[in-house]
Design a protein around this motif. Sequence first.
Motif, PDB file in Angstrom:
ATOM      1  N   GLU A 116      -6.176   5.252  10.412  1.00 27.19           N
ATOM      2  CA  GLU A 116      -7.408   4.979   9.673  1.00 27.19           C
ATOM      3  C   GLU A 116      -7.902   6.262   9.023  1.00 27.19           C
ATOM      4  O   GLU A 116      -7.789   7.349   9.581  1.00 27.19           O
ATOM      5  CB  GLU A 116      -8.477   4.362  10.568  1.00 27.19           C
ATOM      6  CG  GLU A 116      -8.849   5.138  11.807  1.00 27.19           C
ATOM      7  CD  GLU A 116      -9.892   4.397  12.631  1.00 27.19           C
ATOM      8  OE1 GLU A 116     -11.083   4.755  12.521  1.00 27.19           O
ATOM      9  OE2 GLU A 116      -9.522   3.474  13.374  1.00 27.19           O
TER      10      GLU A 116
ATOM     11  N   MET B 102       0.816  -1.212   0.000  1.00 27.13           N
ATOM     12  CA  MET B 102       0.000   0.000   0.000  1.00 27.13           C
ATOM     13  C   MET B 102       0.859   1.276   0.000  1.00 27.13           C
ATOM     14  O   MET B 102       0.468   2.300  -0.549  1.00 27.13           O
ATOM     15  CB  MET B 102      -0.917  -0.012   1.220  1.00 27.13           C
ATOM     16  CG  MET B 102      -1.972   1.074   1.194  1.00 27.13           C
ATOM     17  SD  MET B 102      -3.288   0.696   2.343  1.00 27.13           S
ATOM     18  CE  MET B 102      -4.313   2.135   2.108  1.00 27.13           C
TER      19      MET B 102
ATOM     20  N   TRP C 137       1.598   3.518   2.321  1.00 27.44           N
ATOM     21  CA  TRP C 137       1.204   4.694   3.101  1.00 27.44           C
ATOM     22  C   TRP C 137       2.081   4.720   4.349  1.00 27.44           C
ATOM     23  O   TRP C 137       2.268   3.693   5.010  1.00 27.44           O
ATOM     24  CB  TRP C 137      -0.261   4.621   3.518  1.00 27.44           C
ATOM     25  CG  TRP C 137      -1.237   4.924   2.424  1.00 27.44           C
ATOM     26  CD1 TRP C 137      -0.982   4.949   1.087  1.00 27.44           C
ATOM     27  CD2 TRP C 137      -2.629   5.221   2.566  1.00 27.44           C
ATOM     28  NE1 TRP C 137      -2.131   5.241   0.386  1.00 27.44           N
ATOM     29  CE2 TRP C 137      -3.156   5.426   1.267  1.00 27.44           C
ATOM     30  CE3 TRP C 137      -3.474   5.343   3.660  1.00 27.44           C
ATOM     31  CZ2 TRP C 137      -4.491   5.739   1.038  1.00 27.44           C
ATOM     32  CZ3 TRP C 137      -4.809   5.649   3.437  1.00 27.44           C
ATOM     33  CH2 TRP C 137      -5.308   5.849   2.140  1.00 27.44           C
TER      34      TRP C 137
ATOM     35  N   SER D 270       0.830   4.273  10.528  1.00 28.83           N
ATOM     36  CA  SER D 270      -0.403   3.502  10.656  1.00 28.83           C
ATOM     37  C   SER D 270      -1.541   4.433  11.069  1.00 28.83           C
ATOM     38  O   SER D 270      -1.318   5.466  11.700  1.00 28.83           O
ATOM     39  CB  SER D 270      -0.245   2.383  11.691  1.00 28.83           C
ATOM     40  OG  SER D 270       0.050   2.915  12.972  1.00 28.83           O
TER      41      SER D 270
ATOM     42  N   GLY E 184       3.980  -2.029   3.231  1.00 25.54           N
ATOM     43  CA  GLY E 184       2.738  -1.452   3.728  1.00 25.54           C
ATOM     44  C   GLY E 184       1.537  -2.293   3.352  1.00 25.54           C
ATOM     45  O   GLY E 184       1.451  -2.828   2.241  1.00 25.54           O
TER      46      GLY E 184
ATOM     47  N   ASP F 278       4.830  -3.444   8.691  1.00 27.03           N
ATOM     48  CA  ASP F 278       4.528  -2.993   7.330  1.00 27.03           C
ATOM     49  C   ASP F 278       4.153  -4.148   6.414  1.00 27.03           C
ATOM     50  O   ASP F 278       3.978  -3.956   5.216  1.00 27.03           O
ATOM     51  CB  ASP F 278       5.697  -2.200   6.742  1.00 27.03           C
ATOM     52  CG  ASP F 278       7.002  -2.988   6.699  1.00 27.03           C
ATOM     53  OD1 ASP F 278       6.981  -4.207   6.995  1.00 27.03           O
ATOM     54  OD2 ASP F 278       8.039  -2.387   6.389  1.00 27.03           O
TER      55      ASP F 278
ATOM     56  N   GLY G  45      -2.977  -2.709   4.005  1.00 29.77           N
ATOM     57  CA  GLY G  45      -4.168  -1.977   4.380  1.00 29.77           C
ATOM     58  C   GLY G  45      -5.403  -2.854   4.315  1.00 29.77           C
ATOM     59  O   GLY G  45      -5.376  -3.956   3.759  1.00 29.77           O
TER      60      GLY G  45
ATOM     61  N   HIS H  91      -4.569   1.290   7.695  1.00 34.58           N
ATOM     62  CA  HIS H  91      -3.270   1.017   7.072  1.00 34.58           C
ATOM     63  C   HIS H  91      -2.178   0.857   8.111  1.00 34.58           C
ATOM     64  O   HIS H  91      -2.241   1.417   9.212  1.00 34.58           O
ATOM     65  CB  HIS H  91      -2.902   2.116   6.068  1.00 34.58           C
ATOM     66  CG  HIS H  91      -2.676   3.462   6.686  1.00 34.58           C
ATOM     67  ND1 HIS H  91      -1.417   3.947   6.996  1.00 34.58           N
ATOM     68  CD2 HIS H  91      -3.536   4.438   7.041  1.00 34.58           C
ATOM     69  CE1 HIS H  91      -1.514   5.150   7.506  1.00 34.58           C
ATOM     70  NE2 HIS H  91      -2.786   5.488   7.551  1.00 34.58           N
TER      71      HIS H  91
END
Length: 202
Positions: free
Chosen positions: A21, A14, A16, A19, A42, A63, A44, A32
């Motif tokens: 929401e 992902m 991002w 961490s 990463g 991650d 999610g 995430h």
Amino acid sequence: MEKLHIAVAGISEMRWGGSGETTTSDSNLVLHSGNSDGSRYGVGIFVSKRIKKALFSWEPISDRIMTARFRSTLNKLRQGDINILMGDFNAKIGPNNTGLRSVMGQYGTGTRNDNGERLVELCQLFQLVIGGTIFPHKDVHKYSWTSPSGNTHNQIDHICISRKWRHSLLDVRNKRGAAIDSDHELVIGELSITFNTVERTP
């Protein structure tokens, strides 16, 4: 996700940072878990606005791993958690389920590799079933990754479910043509589950 009517989706790579929401403009929820700068890896979880009130708790582990729990009841059996393990395992399982019928069906594709052996062993240890091996689809509906050349196809992304709830899993297959900007196909599992809503406290 909305177009395909997906309730919950696991997302790999992902990228991002950190961490948290995020609530989208359409009121869906994205959880995430990544490294500090989001430069690689990463993971999610997408949660549809239709069922986000059923989200009981979630935890970013690393991650590459995160967990989420949903308050739910099954149509027939109403007790116990349903454990679902999903993601990009780089694991080729293959069709040979001799001595492994409690873990997998006979409809995997390809030749089992080392990661496939590890996934099978993990599922044996935690009493999980590899969903993509139990439904008799054509190979084109099983492949989840295609090489840049387009010449190599593998089934390496998987959805696994608690053995106890195997019959609640109605189907697992890829969704060809879904625009997800990846060399992986979107893999969809259909479950016979009704979600109860719960109030979440900040």
